[in-house]
Structures are given as structure tokens and as C-alpha cells.
Design an enzyme around this catalytic site. Structure first.
Site, PDB file in Angstrom:
ATOM      1  CB  CYS A  35       1.027   6.396   3.180  1.00  0.00           C
ATOM      2  SG  CYS A  35       1.365   4.643   3.452  1.00  0.00           S
ATOM      3  CG  ASP A  50      -2.475  12.466  -1.025  1.00  0.00           C
ATOM      4  OD1 ASP A  50      -3.148  11.438  -0.822  1.00  0.00           O
ATOM      5  OD2 ASP A  50      -1.246  12.453  -1.243  1.00  0.00           O
ATOM      6  CE  LYS A  66      -5.660  14.216   3.369  1.00  0.00           C
ATOM      7  NZ  LYS A  66      -6.813  14.470   2.463  1.00  0.00           N
ATOM      8  CB  THR A  67      -3.857   5.134   0.591  1.00  0.00           C
ATOM      9  OG1 THR A  67      -5.173   4.692   0.185  1.00  0.00           O
ATOM     10  CG2 THR A  67      -3.798   5.215   2.110  1.00  0.00           C
ATOM     11  CB  ALA A 113      -5.394   1.555  -1.890  1.00  0.00           C
ATOM     12  CB  CYS A 118      -3.071   1.148   5.333  1.00  0.00           C
ATOM     13  SG  CYS A 118      -1.481   1.713   5.990  1.00  0.00           S
TER      14      CYS A 118
END
Length: 412
Positions: free
Chosen positions: A175, A312, A320-321, A323, A355
Site C-alpha cells: 500500500c 506482496d 502491492k495492494t 486490489a 490505491c
């Protein structure tokens, strides 16, 4: 409803226990893939993870900003593991992709037909000298730990004057917008309390812009100007002295250092792959942080196509999320099933990530983009490049529901 079978305290054994599908990691990616595989009819699925609590981590920023209770972000792990999936409550310690085995910290060995790697990443608190001993007290907090997010809010509420510093390390972090979102939430709170003018707010970021996608970078520049935030680009915190309340900020563009005295500091630790993967045969030599080598479209390991990687830990040129996981999981499942049926991997991941950029206590931008940094809006009829209250409600209430009732059940 039948709860997942579990091995609460397995004893080491010489003979590997075999599973058709072995998933390492019980976070967002692991649970989502497990649920989708069960919906596809697969029966022999095992999930390796020792955690007793499952966290919806995107909510931690709002906890730190005083906009959500910590309890809203958690569920017992037993409640989110899909029924019919065997839960192996152990921690992975090694993988042998040639023998197709995973060894655990207790010495037990599991063999697999297909392996899904989704163990997440590790927070390297020792990556900044002084950070590990300082975080959690005397004005230093981090929303990257669930137990510290409430302390962040406590610091924000108690700060009335002085200097507040918000930092982000170099290298990939989960994030990537979170390090600056908490700065905006804090500044907006101080503005509404009438004390913003008495607080020097410094935002330290390693990138050359506030955001990689230009349209969102321009919007965030305006947000920082509105709050009077001093932005240090191409910079990071390289040392912290908790006793003296000082942070050394290094400008990587010039090589100069600056020592800031802080009254409160929100730090994001450096991040890397779990050591057992970084030191193992699946790590990408091109990743200085040990992330796993991954085909950017099929999400298979290029050298071991029976190994799938997402979340991740995957070395991919995207943020890296959660979503990103939502779009990666269907690709992993489709290609895994294709392999089991003797077919080529046809599903493709285009690098989509998202994001939610909270810019005020009731405003948000929704940044969605792909590998080429092209905006890929889910709501083309809404202008999510501008601050919107409806997007904030989506972040606070809509996305957690979609996560727990949709993603983790293989429905979204």
C-alpha cells in the site's frame, strides 16, 4: 456450516504429507485463491499459515486517523478459511521446487502437485538504525502494525504544536499510498482543531514525485499545498534517535543530510520478502529485496511453472495492494486449473492495482492503473481523480464488506 479441518499441533514426520494444492499464506491472497479453487470443485487443498487472526490491513490507516475502530479490521482466522480447506497451523521455513516440497518450522515436510505462494512480506524494523527500539512509544508510531495504529491516533489527538514527521522507505512497500495518507488525515484533523498553523508537518518520500501516475500526483501536490506540508522528495529517514527525538533525513539526489527534531513521527519500515524465500531457489536475482520471480502475466514462476505467485511476495512492476490481489487471484486460479487439465496458461494479469488515496477526513481519490501506469477506472462515469466524499464512504464501508463477503469467499 462445516469449519475447516486443521492440524493444531502436527508432529514432525519423515514422510512428506501430499496435497494436490498447497497454499502458503493465509492472508488476502491465500484465502481468496483457496475460496476460488473450492468453488471450482477442487477438494485436496491445504493452507499453511500459523496466524489465529485475519486482518483487513487497508483499514489500519483509518484506525490511525481516528476514523475506524481496530476491531472492524479483524476476524478469527478460522472464520475466513473456506470450508473444506485443510488448515495447517505452521510456518513455512523452506521450499524445494525440484522435489516439490515445503518444510515447516517444526520440521514437517509437505509435498504438492501445485504450489501457491502468498506469504506476504516481512517488515524490516531494523532496516533503519534506531527505529526498532523507538517505535511504539515516546512519539513514534506506525500504522503498519495493528497494535500501533491506535497509538498513531492518540499521538495525532495530543499534538497541538511542534513538528510532525511522516516517512516512507525506499524499495517496494505494501500500500504505497499509506505513508502519505496518514499525513493528510492528521493535517486535516489539526486544521479542523485550529492548530495546523502551529504544527510543522514534514512528509519524507523516496520517489521523485508524490505518485507515479501524473494525474494523481498533481492532485496530491495540491493536497500537500493546502495543508502546508513540507514535502521531501527523493529522501528517506536513515537514522532515528528515540531518546533525543531526532530523525536523520538523507536527500538521495544531493547526498545531504538533515536532522529533524520531532514531536511525533509516523514511520514506515523497509520491507522485503520472508527470509526463507529470499534465500531460496525461487527468489528473483533481479530483486534486491528477495521477492519471488514471477511471470508478470501468467503469475507462474518462469523456472517452475507448477509454482504460482501472487500478492506482496511476487516480484512484479506494480503496487502491492489488496486490489491487485483481487485481479491476480482469478488469473492464478484459471491458469492453475488449466495446468491440471493439460492446457496452456491462457489467463493474463495486466498489472491492475488500486490505491484509495484518503486526502481528508471525508474525501478520497481512487487511483486505479495498470503496468503502463494508464488509469483503469472501475467507475468511468465518476471522476475519481478529484476528491470525493462518496469514495471515502466506499473506502470506509464498501470495500471492507466486499473484502470479507466477496473476495474471501471467492465471489469478487
Amino acid at each position: 456450516m462445516t469449519r475447516p479441518a486443521a492440524d493444531p499441533d502436527p508432529a514432525p514426520t519423515a514422510a512428506p504429507v501430499h496435497h494436490q494444492i498447497l497454499i502458503v499464506g493465509g492472508g488476502t491472497a491465500g484465502i481468496t485463491v483457496a475460496a476460488r479453487l473450492r468453488r471450482a470443485g477442487l477438494r485436496d487443498i491445504a493452507l499453511l499459515d500459523p496466524a489465529e487472526t485475519h486482518w483487513y490491513q487497508p483499514l489500519w490507516t483509518l484506525v490511525g486517523g481516528g476514523q475506524a475502530p481496530l476491531r472492524a479490521a479483524l476476524r478469527p482466522q478460522a472464520e475466513v478459511i473456506p470450508p473444506g480447506v485443510r488448515w495447517l497451523r505452521e510456518r513455512a521455513s523452506a521450499v524445494d521446487p525440484v522435489a516439490r516440497t515445503v518444510t515447516t518450522a517444526t520440521g514437517r515436510v509437505y509435498s504438492y502437485g501445485r504450489l501457491v505462494l502468498a506469504p506476504g512480506l516481512s517488515l524490516d524494523w531494523d532496516g533503519v538504525p534506531g527505529l526498532a527500539s523507538a517505535v511504539g512509544h515516546d512519539g513514534v508510531s506506525s500504522n503498519y502494525r495493528a497494535d500501533l495504529a491506535p497509538y498513531t491516533w492518540d499521538l495525532i489527538r495530543r499534538t497541538r504544536r511542534g513538528t510532525a514527521v511522516f516517512t516512507m522507505p525506499s524499495g517496494p512497500v505494501k500500500c504505497g499510498g499509506a505513508p502519505q495518507k496518514i499525513a493528510y488525515l492528521a493535517a486535516d484533523y489539526w486544521r479542523k482543531r485550529g492548530v495546523l498553523g502551529a504544527i510543522r508537518t514534514v512528509l519524507v518520500l523516496p520517489e521523485s514525485t508524490l505518485f507515479k501516475v501524473p494525474v494523481f500526483s498533481r492532485a496530491l501536490e495540491e493536497t500537500a499545498r493546502r495543508y502546508g506540508i513540507e514535502v521531501r522528495l527523493q529522501s528517506e529517514m536513515t537514522r532515528l534517535n528515540g531518546a533525543e527525538r531526532t530523525a536523520v533525513i538523507t536527500d538521495h539526489a544531493t547526498g545531504r543530510t538533515e536532522t529533524l527534531h520531532y514531536d511525533m513521527l509516523h514511520a514506515v519500515p523497509p520491507q522485503r520478502a520472508p527470509q526463507w524465500l529470499a534465500d531460496g531457489p525461487l527468489a528473483d536475482p533481479g530483486s534486491p529485496h528477495g521477492y519471488v520471480k514471477t511471470d508478470r502475466h501468467t503469475l507462474q514462476h518462469p523456472d517452475f511453472p507448477e509454482v504460482f505467485v501472487l500478492g506482496d511476495v511476487a516480484h512484479l512492476p506494480t503496487s502491492k495492494t489488496g486490489a491487485a490481489v483481487r485481479k491476480q487471484a482469478p488469473v492464478v486460479v484459471a491458469n492453475l486449473l488449466a495446468g491440471l487439465r493439460g492446457r496452456p496458461a491462457a489467463a493474463r494479469y495486466d498489472g491492475y492495482t488500486s490505491c484509495p488515496l484518503v486526502t481528508a477526513r471525508n474525501k478520497m481519490l481512487l487511483a486505479e492503473f495498470d503496468y503502463d501506469l494508464r488509469p483503469t477506472p472501475s467507475f468511468p462515469f465518476l471522476d475519481t481523480t478529484k476528491e470525493r466524499t462518496d469514495m471515502w464512504f466506499l473506502k470506509r464501508y464498501g470495500l471492507p464488506q466486499m473484502y470479507f463477503q466477496g473476495m474471501l469467499k471467492g465471489r469478487a
